[in-house]
Design a protein around this motif. Structure first.
Motif, PDB file in Angstrom:
ATOM      1  N   TRP A   1     -79.718 -42.789  62.925  1.00 51.82           N
ATOM      2  CA  TRP A   1     -78.941 -42.920  64.158  1.00 51.82           C
ATOM      3  C   TRP A   1     -78.389 -41.573  64.599  1.00 51.82           C
ATOM      4  O   TRP A   1     -78.299 -41.286  65.801  1.00 51.82           O
ATOM      5  CB  TRP A   1     -77.803 -43.922  63.979  1.00 51.82           C
ATOM      6  CG  TRP A   1     -78.218 -45.349  64.172  1.00 51.82           C
ATOM      7  CD1 TRP A   1     -78.192 -46.362  63.257  1.00 51.82           C
ATOM      8  CD2 TRP A   1     -78.752 -45.929  65.375  1.00 51.82           C
ATOM      9  NE1 TRP A   1     -78.669 -47.524  63.809  1.00 51.82           N
ATOM     10  CE2 TRP A   1     -79.018 -47.299  65.110  1.00 51.82           C
ATOM     11  CE3 TRP A   1     -79.030 -45.420  66.648  1.00 51.82           C
ATOM     12  CZ2 TRP A   1     -79.541 -48.159  66.063  1.00 51.82           C
ATOM     13  CZ3 TRP A   1     -79.551 -46.275  67.608  1.00 51.82           C
ATOM     14  CH2 TRP A   1     -79.796 -47.625  67.318  1.00 51.82           C
ATOM     15  N   ILE A   2     -77.994 -40.733  63.650  1.00 55.00           N
ATOM     16  CA  ILE A   2     -77.509 -39.396  63.990  1.00 55.00           C
ATOM     17  C   ILE A   2     -78.627 -38.599  64.656  1.00 55.00           C
ATOM     18  O   ILE A   2     -78.425 -37.911  65.661  1.00 55.00           O
ATOM     19  CB  ILE A   2     -77.007 -38.660  62.733  1.00 55.00           C
ATOM     20  CG1 ILE A   2     -75.783 -39.362  62.155  1.00 55.00           C
ATOM     21  CG2 ILE A   2     -76.681 -37.212  63.044  1.00 55.00           C
ATOM     22  CD1 ILE A   2     -75.232 -38.700  60.923  1.00 55.00           C
ATOM     23  N   THR A   3     -79.827 -38.715  64.099  1.00 46.97           N
ATOM     24  CA  THR A   3     -80.983 -38.009  64.643  1.00 46.97           C
ATOM     25  C   THR A   3     -81.306 -38.493  66.044  1.00 46.97           C
ATOM     26  O   THR A   3     -81.573 -37.692  66.952  1.00 46.97           O
ATOM     27  CB  THR A   3     -82.198 -38.207  63.717  1.00 46.97           C
ATOM     28  OG1 THR A   3     -81.866 -37.742  62.404  1.00 46.97           O
ATOM     29  CG2 THR A   3     -83.403 -37.452  64.238  1.00 46.97           C
ATOM     30  N   ILE A   4     -81.276 -39.826  66.237  1.00 45.88           N
ATOM     31  CA  ILE A   4     -81.574 -40.386  67.563  1.00 45.88           C
ATOM     32  C   ILE A   4     -80.538 -39.925  68.580  1.00 45.88           C
ATOM     33  O   ILE A   4     -80.880 -39.512  69.701  1.00 45.88           O
ATOM     34  CB  ILE A   4     -81.611 -41.926  67.484  1.00 45.88           C
ATOM     35  CG1 ILE A   4     -82.778 -42.385  66.609  1.00 45.88           C
ATOM     36  CG2 ILE A   4     -81.715 -42.534  68.882  1.00 45.88           C
ATOM     37  CD1 ILE A   4     -82.806 -43.881  66.363  1.00 45.88           C
ATOM     38  N   SER A   5     -79.268 -39.989  68.194  1.00 46.29           N
ATOM     39  CA  SER A   5     -78.200 -39.572  69.104  1.00 46.29           C
ATOM     40  C   SER A   5     -78.336 -38.106  69.486  1.00 46.29           C
ATOM     41  O   SER A   5     -78.205 -37.731  70.655  1.00 46.29           O
ATOM     42  CB  SER A   5     -76.845 -39.821  68.446  1.00 46.29           C
ATOM     43  OG  SER A   5     -75.798 -39.329  69.248  1.00 46.29           O
ATOM     44  N   MET A   6     -78.612 -37.263  68.480  1.00 46.00           N
ATOM     45  CA  MET A   6     -78.770 -35.846  68.750  1.00 46.00           C
ATOM     46  C   MET A   6     -79.974 -35.579  69.641  1.00 46.00           C
ATOM     47  O   MET A   6     -79.921 -34.763  70.569  1.00 46.00           O
ATOM     48  CB  MET A   6     -78.935 -35.080  67.431  1.00 46.00           C
ATOM     49  CG  MET A   6     -78.987 -33.578  67.590  1.00 46.00           C
ATOM     50  SD  MET A   6     -79.802 -32.793  66.199  1.00 46.00           S
ATOM     51  CE  MET A   6     -81.465 -33.407  66.404  1.00 46.00           C
TER      52      MET A   6
ATOM     53  N   VAL B   1     -81.422 -37.607  71.872  1.00 45.64           N
ATOM     54  CA  VAL B   1     -81.163 -38.062  73.248  1.00 45.64           C
ATOM     55  C   VAL B   1     -80.287 -37.059  73.992  1.00 45.64           C
ATOM     56  O   VAL B   1     -80.567 -36.696  75.144  1.00 45.64           O
ATOM     57  CB  VAL B   1     -80.497 -39.458  73.235  1.00 45.64           C
ATOM     58  CG1 VAL B   1     -80.013 -39.840  74.628  1.00 45.64           C
ATOM     59  CG2 VAL B   1     -81.460 -40.508  72.708  1.00 45.64           C
ATOM     60  N   THR B   2     -79.234 -36.579  73.319  1.00 44.08           N
ATOM     61  CA  THR B   2     -78.346 -35.595  73.942  1.00 44.08           C
ATOM     62  C   THR B   2     -79.087 -34.294  74.245  1.00 44.08           C
ATOM     63  O   THR B   2     -78.943 -33.715  75.331  1.00 44.08           O
ATOM     64  CB  THR B   2     -77.146 -35.292  73.022  1.00 44.08           C
ATOM     65  OG1 THR B   2     -76.462 -36.507  72.719  1.00 44.08           O
ATOM     66  CG2 THR B   2     -76.188 -34.328  73.687  1.00 44.08           C
TER      67      THR B   2
ATOM     68  N   ASN C   1     -82.649 -34.615  60.416  1.00 40.79           N
ATOM     69  CA  ASN C   1     -82.805 -34.118  61.784  1.00 40.79           C
ATOM     70  C   ASN C   1     -84.106 -33.356  61.990  1.00 40.79           C
ATOM     71  O   ASN C   1     -84.547 -33.180  63.132  1.00 40.79           O
ATOM     72  CB  ASN C   1     -81.619 -33.223  62.157  1.00 40.79           C
ATOM     73  CG  ASN C   1     -80.335 -34.009  62.327  1.00 40.79           C
ATOM     74  OD1 ASN C   1     -80.373 -35.210  62.616  1.00 40.79           O
ATOM     75  ND2 ASN C   1     -79.203 -33.359  62.149  1.00 40.79           N
TER      76      ASN C   1
END
Length: 279
Positions: A51-56, A58-59, A135
């Motif tokens: 989820w951290i990877t996905i959030s990063m 997308v941003t 990441n």
């Protein structure tokens, strides 16, 4: 003879180096704790730390599209710079922000578990390394979508990351000791890191400003080199993107490494025995 057999005083270089050595020797402990930190944080999540990877991702993609339009760059140039910049910055900011609370957050363990202080620092750096590895999934996908001109010399990204981790350790150790004594420094550290994000070429490309046709702007842009975070980002981002590498970045980082570890060791020598009382 009696002096030779007497225990070292609490404020001694032997105790300081011994703490680092003993902490590293307990790598099974801090490696397990670091892995458990990630598992506990995402215990009820299906994707876990992804989820951290996905959030990063997308941003970074959103900012890449935005800044590519603002600076007039091609998306295949702007987006890889931002993606890799985000990956590196996540590791750096994680070491700084969590390093400020590294001993406060482990108050229970420090008071109950007779372990070297450095165990908690190694645990933090290991945890950030695991997140960095997660990441890298984004980096691998980026190489497929936007292929980079990579060479064997770009393997310098590996020693660059090791150097990054070594610096993350002294930052966490030094900040952890200071903020344990002076708790007001924690929010100040958070504000400084947030400010440095905008002053560091994460979403903007430093070389683009240096090539500005206005010589006055290009000259003022060189003030960015007084920002130490720029050098840490560039020693690893340039090889990961197959770009030209600059020796000055490595020289600055090595100097900071020596100075930083000197300060951290002095703090460890003087205040190692007091941390358990301060927490």
């Amino acid at each position: 003879m009696s002096n030779a057999l007497s225990p070292s005083p609490s404020r001694s270089w032997a105790r300081a180096f011994g703490d680092l050595r003993a902490g590293y020797q307990q790598r099974e402990l801090w490696a397990h704790l670091g892995w458990q930190d990630i598992k506990q944080r995402y215990r009820r999540s299906v994707l876990g730390p992804i989820w951290i990877t996905i959030s990063m991702a997308v941003t970074a993609i959103a900012l890449g599209i935005l800044y590519a339009g603002l600076f007039g760059n091609e998306l295949e140039v702007q987006l890889p710079n931002i993606l890799v910049g985000f990956i590196v910055w996540a590791f750096i900011s994680g070491c700084v922000l969590e390093g400020a609370d590294v001993f406060i957050a482990n108050e229970g363990l420090i008071k109950q578990l007779p372990a070297p202080l450095s165990v908690h620092v190694y645990r933090l750096v290991w945890r950030q390394t695991l997140l960095f590895a997660h990441n890298l999934i984004v980096y691998a996908i980026m190489l497929v979508v936007f292929p980079q001109d990579l060479h064997w010399t770009d393997l310098t990204a590996i020693p660059a990351f090791l150097l990054l981790a070594v610096n993350g350790a002294w930052v966490a150790l030094l900040l952890g000791i200071i903020t344990t004594r002076y708790r007001d420094l924690t929010p100040i550290t958070q504000s400084v890191v947030q400010l440095m994000f905008f002053l560091t070429p994460i979403v903007w490309i430093y070389d683009d400003i240096l090539r500005n046709p206005d010589p006055a702007i290009a000259e003022r842009a060189r003030l960015a080199e007084f920002n130490p975070f720029l050098h840490f980002v560039e020693i690893i981002r340039t090889p990961m993107l197959g770009q030209d590498q600059h020796l000055r970045y490595w020289v600055v980082v090595l100097v900071i490494t020596v100075v930083g570890w000197t300060l951290a060791l002095v703090a460890l020598r003087l205040f190692r025995s007091r941390v358990s009382y301060w927490v």
